[in-house]
Design a protein around this motif. Structure first.
Motif, PDB file in Angstrom:
ATOM      1  N   ARG A  19       0.697  -1.216   0.001  1.00 40.61           N
ATOM      2  CA  ARG A  19      -0.040  -0.181   0.132  1.00 40.61           C
ATOM      3  C   ARG A  19       0.611   1.313  -0.051  1.00 40.61           C
ATOM      4  O   ARG A  19       0.503   2.158  -0.750  1.00 40.61           O
ATOM      5  CB  ARG A  19      -0.968  -0.019   1.170  1.00 40.61           C
ATOM      6  N   LEU A  20       1.841   1.149   0.810  1.00 41.71           N
ATOM      7  CA  LEU A  20       2.743   2.396   0.798  1.00 41.71           C
ATOM      8  C   LEU A  20       3.337   2.702  -0.730  1.00 41.71           C
ATOM      9  O   LEU A  20       3.632   3.758  -0.925  1.00 41.71           O
ATOM     10  CB  LEU A  20       3.920   1.995   1.970  1.00 41.71           C
ATOM     11  N   ARG A  21       3.716   1.510  -1.227  1.00 39.83           N
ATOM     12  CA  ARG A  21       4.499   1.645  -2.718  1.00 39.83           C
ATOM     13  C   ARG A  21       3.453   2.276  -3.496  1.00 39.83           C
ATOM     14  O   ARG A  21       3.504   3.150  -4.474  1.00 39.83           O
ATOM     15  CB  ARG A  21       4.900   0.164  -3.098  1.00 39.83           C
ATOM     16  N   GLU A  22       2.024   1.867  -3.365  1.00 42.52           N
ATOM     17  CA  GLU A  22       1.045   2.445  -4.145  1.00 42.52           C
ATOM     18  C   GLU A  22       0.789   3.661  -4.054  1.00 42.52           C
ATOM     19  O   GLU A  22       0.694   4.650  -5.071  1.00 42.52           O
ATOM     20  CB  GLU A  22      -0.516   1.480  -3.984  1.00 42.52           C
ATOM     21  N   LEU A  23       0.932   4.250  -2.720  1.00 42.21           N
ATOM     22  CA  LEU A  23       0.737   5.690  -2.629  1.00 42.21           C
ATOM     23  C   LEU A  23       1.919   6.693  -3.100  1.00 42.21           C
ATOM     24  O   LEU A  23       1.531   7.454  -3.711  1.00 42.21           O
ATOM     25  CB  LEU A  23       0.623   5.904  -1.151  1.00 42.21           C
ATOM     26  N   ARG A  24       3.059   6.126  -2.940  1.00 42.29           N
ATOM     27  CA  ARG A  24       4.310   6.628  -3.634  1.00 42.29           C
ATOM     28  C   ARG A  24       4.110   6.886  -5.072  1.00 42.29           C
ATOM     29  O   ARG A  24       4.195   7.868  -5.674  1.00 42.29           O
ATOM     30  CB  ARG A  24       5.598   6.072  -3.371  1.00 42.29           C
ATOM     31  N   LYS A  25       3.495   5.792  -5.662  1.00 43.67           N
ATOM     32  CA  LYS A  25       3.438   5.810  -7.364  1.00 43.67           C
ATOM     33  C   LYS A  25       2.473   6.547  -7.658  1.00 43.67           C
ATOM     34  O   LYS A  25       2.232   7.487  -8.813  1.00 43.67           O
ATOM     35  CB  LYS A  25       3.216   4.523  -7.781  1.00 43.67           C
ATOM     36  N   GLY A  26       1.228   6.587  -6.873  1.00 40.50           N
ATOM     37  CA  GLY A  26      -0.016   7.384  -7.100  1.00 40.50           C
ATOM     38  C   GLY A  26       0.388   8.809  -7.147  1.00 40.50           C
ATOM     39  O   GLY A  26      -0.246   9.663  -7.624  1.00 40.50           O
ATOM     40  N   ALA A  27       1.361   9.234  -6.197  1.00 39.58           N
ATOM     41  CA  ALA A  27       1.702  10.713  -6.016  1.00 39.58           C
ATOM     42  C   ALA A  27       2.717  11.007  -7.133  1.00 39.58           C
ATOM     43  O   ALA A  27       3.288  12.210  -7.250  1.00 39.58           O
ATOM     44  CB  ALA A  27       2.111  10.955  -4.535  1.00 39.58           C
ATOM     45  N   GLY A  28       3.156   9.970  -7.886  1.00 41.79           N
ATOM     46  CA  GLY A  28       4.221  10.531  -9.167  1.00 41.79           C
ATOM     47  C   GLY A  28       5.570  10.692  -8.388  1.00 41.79           C
ATOM     48  O   GLY A  28       6.383  11.507  -9.135  1.00 41.79           O
ATOM     49  N   LEU A  29       6.001  10.012  -7.241  1.00 41.90           N
ATOM     50  CA  LEU A  29       7.208  10.217  -6.863  1.00 41.90           C
ATOM     51  C   LEU A  29       8.162   9.053  -6.848  1.00 41.90           C
ATOM     52  O   LEU A  29       7.758   7.800  -7.012  1.00 41.90           O
ATOM     53  CB  LEU A  29       7.036  10.289  -5.014  1.00 41.90           C
ATOM     54  N   THR A  30       9.446   9.347  -7.285  1.00 40.51           N
ATOM     55  CA  THR A  30      10.406   8.070  -7.223  1.00 40.51           C
ATOM     56  C   THR A  30      10.950   8.019  -5.829  1.00 40.51           C
ATOM     57  O   THR A  30      10.401   8.526  -4.966  1.00 40.51           O
ATOM     58  CB  THR A  30      11.520   8.682  -8.050  1.00 40.51           C
ATOM     59  N   VAL A  31      11.592   6.916  -6.072  1.00 39.18           N
ATOM     60  CA  VAL A  31      11.930   6.218  -4.508  1.00 39.18           C
ATOM     61  C   VAL A  31      12.977   7.465  -3.963  1.00 39.18           C
ATOM     62  O   VAL A  31      12.748   7.616  -2.492  1.00 39.18           O
ATOM     63  CB  VAL A  31      12.842   5.027  -4.789  1.00 39.18           C
ATOM     64  N   VAL A  32      13.787   8.131  -4.725  1.00 40.74           N
ATOM     65  CA  VAL A  32      14.728   9.234  -4.316  1.00 40.74           C
ATOM     66  C   VAL A  32      13.861  10.212  -3.767  1.00 40.74           C
ATOM     67  O   VAL A  32      14.215  10.806  -2.781  1.00 40.74           O
ATOM     68  CB  VAL A  32      15.731   9.463  -5.333  1.00 40.74           C
ATOM     69  N   GLU A  33      12.918  10.781  -4.478  1.00 42.90           N
ATOM     70  CA  GLU A  33      12.224  11.789  -4.297  1.00 42.90           C
ATOM     71  C   GLU A  33      11.484  11.763  -2.977  1.00 42.90           C
ATOM     72  O   GLU A  33      11.298  12.623  -2.190  1.00 42.90           O
ATOM     73  CB  GLU A  33      11.327  12.170  -5.427  1.00 42.90           C
ATOM     74  N   LEU A  34      10.744  10.348  -2.608  1.00 39.79           N
ATOM     75  CA  LEU A  34       9.955  10.172  -1.658  1.00 39.79           C
ATOM     76  C   LEU A  34      11.077  10.331  -0.361  1.00 39.79           C
ATOM     77  O   LEU A  34      10.707  10.933   0.813  1.00 39.79           O
ATOM     78  CB  LEU A  34       9.226   8.916  -1.271  1.00 39.79           C
ATOM     79  N   ALA A  35      12.099   9.797  -0.351  1.00 43.76           N
ATOM     80  CA  ALA A  35      13.193   9.764   0.620  1.00 43.76           C
ATOM     81  C   ALA A  35      13.505  11.265   0.828  1.00 43.76           C
ATOM     82  O   ALA A  35      13.895  11.538   2.063  1.00 43.76           O
ATOM     83  CB  ALA A  35      14.456   8.902   0.139  1.00 43.76           C
ATOM     84  N   GLY A  36      13.724  12.014   0.026  1.00 40.65           N
ATOM     85  CA  GLY A  36      14.252  13.303   0.291  1.00 40.65           C
ATOM     86  C   GLY A  36      13.459  13.823   0.953  1.00 40.65           C
ATOM     87  O   GLY A  36      13.692  14.964   1.804  1.00 40.65           O
ATOM     88  N   GLN A  37      11.818  13.965   0.724  1.00 37.68           N
ATOM     89  CA  GLN A  37      10.721  14.628   1.351  1.00 37.68           C
ATOM     90  C   GLN A  37      10.550  13.940   3.056  1.00 37.68           C
ATOM     91  O   GLN A  37      10.342  14.851   3.507  1.00 37.68           O
ATOM     92  CB  GLN A  37       9.561  14.441   0.790  1.00 37.68           C
ATOM     93  N   CYS A  38      11.028  12.794   2.898  1.00 39.58           N
ATOM     94  CA  CYS A  38      10.757  12.331   4.553  1.00 39.58           C
ATOM     95  C   CYS A  38      12.203  12.598   5.014  1.00 39.58           C
ATOM     96  O   CYS A  38      11.946  12.114   6.517  1.00 39.58           O
ATOM     97  CB  CYS A  38      10.577  10.539   4.399  1.00 39.58           C
ATOM     98  N   GLY A  39      13.270  12.865   4.656  1.00 42.13           N
ATOM     99  CA  GLY A  39      14.491  13.258   5.447  1.00 42.13           C
ATOM    100  C   GLY A  39      15.287  11.804   5.801  1.00 42.13           C
ATOM    101  O   GLY A  39      15.909  11.761   6.560  1.00 42.13           O
ATOM    102  N   TRP A  40      15.203  10.888   4.843  1.00 42.78           N
ATOM    103  CA  TRP A  40      16.110   9.540   5.007  1.00 42.78           C
ATOM    104  C   TRP A  40      16.756   9.217   3.730  1.00 42.78           C
ATOM    105  O   TRP A  40      16.305   9.475   2.525  1.00 42.78           O
ATOM    106  CB  TRP A  40      15.203   8.494   5.473  1.00 42.78           C
ATOM    107  N   HIS A  41      17.415   8.221   3.793  1.00 37.15           N
ATOM    108  CA  HIS A  41      18.233   7.651   2.506  1.00 37.15           C
ATOM    109  C   HIS A  41      17.349   6.843   1.644  1.00 37.15           C
ATOM    110  O   HIS A  41      16.325   6.251   2.182  1.00 37.15           O
ATOM    111  CB  HIS A  41      19.649   6.897   2.949  1.00 37.15           C
ATOM    112  N   HIS A  42      17.467   6.847   0.350  1.00 33.36           N
ATOM    113  CA  HIS A  42      16.680   6.541  -0.615  1.00 33.36           C
ATOM    114  C   HIS A  42      16.298   4.881  -0.282  1.00 33.36           C
ATOM    115  O   HIS A  42      15.578   3.865  -0.740  1.00 33.36           O
ATOM    116  CB  HIS A  42      16.679   6.441  -2.032  1.00 33.36           C
ATOM    117  N   ALA A  43      17.666   4.292   0.492  1.00 37.65           N
ATOM    118  CA  ALA A  43      17.758   2.828   0.632  1.00 37.65           C
ATOM    119  C   ALA A  43      16.654   2.424   1.618  1.00 37.65           C
ATOM    120  O   ALA A  43      16.270   1.157   1.510  1.00 37.65           O
ATOM    121  CB  ALA A  43      19.114   2.279   1.125  1.00 37.65           C
ATOM    122  N   LYS A  44      16.313   3.192   2.597  1.00 37.48           N
ATOM    123  CA  LYS A  44      15.366   2.978   3.529  1.00 37.48           C
ATOM    124  C   LYS A  44      13.868   2.864   2.845  1.00 37.48           C
ATOM    125  O   LYS A  44      13.137   2.013   3.244  1.00 37.48           O
ATOM    126  CB  LYS A  44      15.263   4.086   4.605  1.00 37.48           C
TER     127      LYS A  44
END
Length: 284
Positions: A19-44
């Motif tokens: 579900r979290l992956r669906e939300l990210r994709k639905g918002a049009g965010l890449t893994v790196v972009e979401l990590a940047g907004q959340c303040g953690w490394h994209h690997a997380k």
């Protein structure tokens, strides 16, 4: 056939991750972009989406905020917490000792009106005598390498906790394989006392004690892991490495189906008492 407990917990984790992956994709965010907004490394982000790392409630709130889905945050946080509580390793549960483990279950016992227990290995805790429980819990403490062996104190608390079966408004349905009667725990005196108590406890008005004879032909269900059903809302399963708590209605239904098939093979009353008496005689 009941679902594997450990895989059941992993399935619940994967549902949150999906579900979290669906939300990210639905918002049009890449893994790196979401990590940047959340303040953690994209690997997380990748570890969370692949169910390799369990997200905290704070992680989920940040994730949902980044995806403009704040309305889903609390529901997903609760779902994630439930998934992580399903599978808890004994080493984490026993940090404070065996006695604390017994006492943590008291509220659950107080809330439950119908107990259903199946065991292929040991006398169920609800019917354990203090001597039997002390021997068992001390063995567990030794096996786990616990720094403090509080098995005797924990046994006394277990017996106290089990007195709930004498209260009005409770029903207790217990099934054991006949082999349980021959798995000696503690010395001969402790085992004889335990078997003798089964004769007494099995006659209590609120207790139904069934024994599945080893001679039963064409079994309707094979022996499986020990499990406890609390009303129709929780199944607790004891594995060598962990305790698993199942709350999903469809999975609970599978365990109830297994319980009924096992129950149909058991003998009760005089026939069950005869098997218990035979095991007492075998002690010599």
């Amino acid at each position: 056939m009941p679902i594997s407990p450990s895989s059941s917990a992993q399935t619940a984790r994967k549902a949150v991750a999906r579900r979290l992956r669906e939300l990210r994709k639905g918002a049009g965010l890449t893994v790196v972009e979401l990590a940047g907004q959340c303040g953690w490394h994209h690997a997380k982000t990748s570890r969370i989406e692949n169910a390799r790392t369990a997200p905290s409630a704070k992680d989920i709130r940040l994730w949902c905020r980044a995806c403009r889905a704040d309305n889903e945050a609390e529901g997903l946080a609760a779902q994630s917490l439930n998934a992580e509580s399903m599978y808890t390793e004994w080493r984490h549960q026993l940090r404070d000792g065996l006695r604390q483990l017994q006492n943590r279950s008291v509220p659950l016992f107080r809330e439950t009106r119908l107990f259903r227990v199946y065991s292929a290995t040991l006398v169920p805790g609800l019917l354990q005598t203090e001597g039997y429980a002390a021997a068992l819990l001390s063995t567990i403490a030794d096996f786990r390498g616990l720094p403090v062996n509080d098995g005797a104190e924990a046994a006394a608390d277990r017996v106290q906790r089990s007195r709930v079966i004498h209260e009005s408004g409770r029903r207790v349905v217990l099934l054991v394989e006949e082999s349980v009667l021959y798995h000696q725990v503690g010395d001969t005196e402790a085992m004889a006392a335990q078997l003798g108590y089964l004769l007494t406890a099995g006659a209590l008005p609120a207790v139904s004690l069934g024994v599945i004879p080893k001679t039963v032909r064409e079994r309707k269900h094979w022996p499986i892991e020990t499990f406890h059903v609390y009303d129709d809302r929780l199944v607790s399963i004891e594995l060598a490495s962990a305790r698993v708590r199942i709350t999903q209605p469809d999975e609970i239904a599978l365990y109830l189906k297994a319980f009924e098939r096992l129950r149909e093979m058991a003998v009760y009353g005089a026939a069950a008492r005869a098997l218990i008496v035979r095991s007492i005689e075998a002690l010599g």
